[in-house]
Motif scaffolding. Structure first.
Motif, PDB file in Angstrom:
ATOM      1  N   MET A  21       0.680  -1.065   0.136  1.00  0.00           N
ATOM      2  CA  MET A  21      -0.069   0.057  -0.034  1.00  0.00           C
ATOM      3  C   MET A  21       0.844   1.037  -0.016  1.00  0.00           C
ATOM      4  N   LEU A  22       0.710   2.126  -0.793  1.00  0.00           N
ATOM      5  CA  LEU A  22       1.532   3.318  -1.006  1.00  0.00           C
ATOM      6  C   LEU A  22       1.107   4.308   0.195  1.00  0.00           C
ATOM      7  N   PHE A  23      -0.383   4.571   0.097  1.00  0.00           N
ATOM      8  CA  PHE A  23      -0.714   5.636   1.150  1.00  0.00           C
ATOM      9  C   PHE A  23      -1.318   5.233   2.226  1.00  0.00           C
ATOM     10  N   LYS A  24      -1.409   3.738   2.520  1.00  0.00           N
ATOM     11  CA  LYS A  24      -2.173   3.203   3.572  1.00  0.00           C
ATOM     12  C   LYS A  24      -3.382   3.622   4.171  1.00  0.00           C
ATOM     13  N   VAL A  25      -4.164   4.094   2.930  1.00  0.00           N
ATOM     14  CA  VAL A  25      -5.655   4.591   3.501  1.00  0.00           C
ATOM     15  C   VAL A  25      -6.590   3.285   3.470  1.00  0.00           C
ATOM     16  N   PRO A  26      -7.112   3.251   4.664  1.00  0.00           N
ATOM     17  CA  PRO A  26      -8.322   2.083   4.705  1.00  0.00           C
ATOM     18  C   PRO A  26      -9.104   1.952   3.458  1.00  0.00           C
ATOM     19  N   LEU A  27      -9.574   0.700   3.370  1.00  0.00           N
ATOM     20  CA  LEU A  27     -10.542   0.404   2.271  1.00  0.00           C
ATOM     21  C   LEU A  27     -11.826   1.100   2.078  1.00  0.00           C
ATOM     22  N   PRO A  28     -12.632   1.173   3.375  1.00  0.00           N
ATOM     23  CA  PRO A  28     -13.723   1.911   3.399  1.00  0.00           C
ATOM     24  C   PRO A  28     -13.846   3.529   2.878  1.00  0.00           C
ATOM     25  N   GLU A  29     -12.709   4.284   3.267  1.00  0.00           N
ATOM     26  CA  GLU A  29     -12.372   5.635   2.922  1.00  0.00           C
ATOM     27  C   GLU A  29     -12.072   5.566   1.401  1.00  0.00           C
ATOM     28  N   THR A  30     -11.301   4.533   1.086  1.00  0.00           N
ATOM     29  CA  THR A  30     -10.975   4.562  -0.419  1.00  0.00           C
ATOM     30  C   THR A  30     -12.129   4.589  -1.444  1.00  0.00           C
ATOM     31  N   LEU A  31     -13.160   3.547  -0.889  1.00  0.00           N
ATOM     32  CA  LEU A  31     -14.335   3.201  -1.677  1.00  0.00           C
ATOM     33  C   LEU A  31     -15.404   4.335  -1.670  1.00  0.00           C
ATOM     34  N   ALA A  32     -15.382   5.074  -0.551  1.00  0.00           N
ATOM     35  CA  ALA A  32     -16.222   6.226  -0.279  1.00  0.00           C
ATOM     36  C   ALA A  32     -15.810   7.355  -1.111  1.00  0.00           C
ATOM     37  N   ILE A  33     -14.423   7.599  -1.227  1.00  0.00           N
ATOM     38  CA  ILE A  33     -13.955   8.795  -1.942  1.00  0.00           C
ATOM     39  C   ILE A  33     -14.020   8.454  -3.570  1.00  0.00           C
ATOM     40  N   THR A  34     -13.674   7.235  -3.780  1.00  0.00           N
ATOM     41  CA  THR A  34     -13.638   6.666  -5.205  1.00  0.00           C
ATOM     42  C   THR A  34     -15.090   6.867  -5.838  1.00  0.00           C
ATOM     43  N   LEU A  35     -16.058   6.161  -5.144  1.00  0.00           N
ATOM     44  CA  LEU A  35     -17.518   6.207  -5.569  1.00  0.00           C
ATOM     45  C   LEU A  35     -18.085   7.647  -5.554  1.00  0.00           C
TER      46      LEU A  35
END
Length: 83
Positions: free
Chosen positions: A1-15
């Motif tokens: 993981m490059l930035f170590k952002v948790p999956l839920p936050e990544t999904l929320a921002i991406t969506l």
């Protein structure tokens, strides 16, 4: 993981970003046509689209983030993806 952002936050921002871009394309294509059919100069739609998308962008981000980060639905989606 490059930035170590948790999956839920990544999904929320991406969506959220996907939704904002999708709706801006829809409104950007239909608002000038709607204004033209109403007899208004379609050039006036540019500022309207900007204001609508600013407001809608904030609303979409809050709704999607709440859905993914603070609901049983979000927990179920993340659990299914992670395992």
């Amino acid at each position: 993981m490059l930035f170590k952002v948790p999956l839920p936050e990544t999904l929320a921002i991406t969506l959220s970003l996907f939704s904002i871009v999708f709706f801006s394309i829809i409104f950007g294509a239909t608002l000038p046509l709607l204004l033209k059919s109403l007899g208004v100069d379609p050039a006036h739609s540019s500022t309207s689209i900007q204001v609508i998308m600013d407001i809608l962008g904030v609303v979409l981000t809050v709704v999607v983030s709440t859905l993914f980060l603070d609901s049983p639905f979000g927990e179920a989606v993340v659990y299914r993806l992670v395992g």
